[in-house]
Design a protein around this motif. Structure first.
Motif, PDB file in Angstrom:
ATOM      1  N   MET A   7      27.165  -9.954  19.606  1.00  0.00           N
ATOM      2  CA  MET A   7      26.437 -10.320  20.822  1.00  0.00           C
ATOM      3  C   MET A   7      26.049 -11.797  20.810  1.00  0.00           C
ATOM      4  SD  MET A   7      26.544  -7.774  22.790  1.00  0.00           S
ATOM      5  CE  MET A   7      25.405  -8.281  24.063  1.00  0.00           C
ATOM      6  N   MET A   8      25.646 -12.319  19.658  1.00  0.00           N
ATOM      7  CA  MET A   8      25.312 -13.750  19.572  1.00  0.00           C
ATOM      8  C   MET A   8      26.556 -14.596  19.870  1.00  0.00           C
ATOM      9  SD  MET A   8      22.194 -14.374  19.002  1.00  0.00           S
ATOM     10  CE  MET A   8      21.189 -12.946  19.345  1.00  0.00           C
ATOM     11  N   LYS A   9      27.687 -14.159  19.336  1.00  0.00           N
ATOM     12  CA  LYS A   9      28.937 -14.884  19.553  1.00  0.00           C
ATOM     13  C   LYS A   9      29.343 -14.825  21.026  1.00  0.00           C
ATOM     14  CE  LYS A   9      33.651 -15.207  17.836  1.00  0.00           C
ATOM     15  NZ  LYS A   9      34.671 -14.612  16.980  1.00  0.00           N
ATOM     16  N   ALA A  72      12.551  -8.940  16.707  1.00  0.00           N
ATOM     17  CA  ALA A  72      14.008  -8.872  16.862  1.00  0.00           C
ATOM     18  C   ALA A  72      14.383  -8.889  18.340  1.00  0.00           C
ATOM     19  CB  ALA A  72      14.556  -7.616  16.178  1.00  0.00           C
ATOM     20  N   GLU A  73      13.616  -8.196  19.150  1.00  0.00           N
ATOM     21  CA  GLU A  73      13.890  -8.180  20.591  1.00  0.00           C
ATOM     22  C   GLU A  73      13.679  -9.556  21.208  1.00  0.00           C
ATOM     23  OE1 GLU A  73      11.351  -5.041  21.990  1.00  0.00           O
ATOM     24  OE2 GLU A  73      12.688  -3.478  21.268  1.00  0.00           O
ATOM     25  N   VAL A  74      12.598 -10.225  20.844  1.00  0.00           N
ATOM     26  CA  VAL A  74      12.325 -11.565  21.375  1.00  0.00           C
ATOM     27  C   VAL A  74      13.425 -12.537  20.952  1.00  0.00           C
ATOM     28  CG1 VAL A  74      10.742 -13.541  21.214  1.00  0.00           C
ATOM     29  CG2 VAL A  74       9.834 -11.245  21.618  1.00  0.00           C
ATOM     30  N   LEU A  75      13.848 -12.458  19.695  1.00  0.00           N
ATOM     31  CA  LEU A  75      14.889 -13.355  19.196  1.00  0.00           C
ATOM     32  C   LEU A  75      16.261 -13.048  19.805  1.00  0.00           C
ATOM     33  CD1 LEU A  75      13.914 -13.628  15.425  1.00  0.00           C
ATOM     34  CD2 LEU A  75      13.718 -15.420  17.183  1.00  0.00           C
ATOM     35  N   SER A  76      16.424 -11.876  20.368  1.00  0.00           N
ATOM     36  CA  SER A  76      17.692 -11.491  20.987  1.00  0.00           C
ATOM     37  C   SER A  76      17.824 -11.972  22.425  1.00  0.00           C
ATOM     38  CB  SER A  76      17.857  -9.963  20.955  1.00  0.00           C
ATOM     39  OG  SER A  76      17.944  -9.517  19.624  1.00  0.00           O
ATOM     40  N   ARG A  77      16.729 -12.438  23.008  1.00  0.00           N
ATOM     41  CA  ARG A  77      16.738 -12.886  24.403  1.00  0.00           C
ATOM     42  C   ARG A  77      16.676 -14.403  24.446  1.00  0.00           C
ATOM     43  NH1 ARG A  77      13.083  -8.332  24.741  1.00  0.00           N
ATOM     44  NH2 ARG A  77      11.307  -9.715  24.597  1.00  0.00           N
ATOM     45  N   HIS A  78      17.556 -15.010  25.246  1.00  0.00           N
ATOM     46  CA  HIS A  78      17.617 -16.468  25.292  1.00  0.00           C
ATOM     47  C   HIS A  78      17.457 -17.034  26.698  1.00  0.00           C
ATOM     48  CE1 HIS A  78      18.679 -16.193  21.146  1.00  0.00           C
ATOM     49  NE2 HIS A  78      19.539 -15.264  21.489  1.00  0.00           N
ATOM     50  N   THR A  79      17.673 -16.243  27.720  1.00  0.00           N
ATOM     51  CA  THR A  79      17.505 -16.711  29.084  1.00  0.00           C
ATOM     52  C   THR A  79      16.022 -16.923  29.338  1.00  0.00           C
ATOM     53  OG1 THR A  79      19.434 -15.446  29.742  1.00  0.00           O
ATOM     54  CG2 THR A  79      17.966 -16.183  31.512  1.00  0.00           C
ATOM     55  N   GLY A  80      15.651 -18.099  29.835  1.00  0.00           N
ATOM     56  CA  GLY A  80      14.241 -18.396  30.070  1.00  0.00           C
ATOM     57  C   GLY A  80      13.472 -18.580  28.780  1.00  0.00           C
TER      58      GLY A  80
END
Length: 153
Positions: A7-9, A72-80
């Motif tokens: 998912m990061m990729k 982990a959830e916070v680190l998985s979100r990058h929009t905004g």
């Protein structure tokens, strides 16, 4: 390759951190949350005479599991992305893993599940300390949270 790494990729926009390292930290957080949940449950399965001695450990395990999952959830979100919020959440997880690791270490000699959990907490604390230094030393000035991007049709 883990799903987290995939998912990061696959994330289409820029991420200001090493994606592989970020995926490792997220996976470590989820593994720690699982260890803490299992340790709390194992503590509850100990003989009833042990429970008063394990009460704080159970509470620390439950808190750590919840905080690791949220981090982990916070680190998985990058929009905004909000660097200040992310940094605060990571620092909270560092404290939770330290507290839980210390608590489990007190019982590690008598309870194998506490030894395993303490090890998971220590490993996660180290990973988070490495990440928080990247969050604070990036030199980037934290921006105000941005508006969410409109959905494409």
């Amino acid at each position: 390759m883990t799903y987290t790494a995939q998912m990061m990729k696959a994330y289409p926009a820029e991420i200001n951190l090493d994606r592989g390292r970020l995926a490792e930290v997220i996976d470590t957080l989820m593994s720690c949350a699982q260890a803490c949940t299992a340790c709390a449950d194992a503590c509850l399965s100990e003989p009833s005479g042990e429970l008063p001695r394990l009460t704080r450990c159970i509470r620390d395990n439950m808190d750590c599991a919840a905080i690791c999952t949220t981090t982990a959830e916070v680190l998985s979100r990058h929009t905004g992305y909000d660097a200040n919020l992310t940094r605060a959440q990571v620092q909270s997880a560092i404290q939770a893993t330290k507290t839980c690791g210390d608590s489990c270490a007190e019982h590690a000699r008598d309870h194998e599940h506490c030894r395993v959990c303490a090890e998971a907490c220590r490993q996660t604390e180290q990973a988070l300390n490495g990440l928080v230094s990247q969050l604070t030393s990036s030199g980037a000035v934290p921006r105000q949270p941005s508006q969410a991007a409109p959905q494409r049709r």
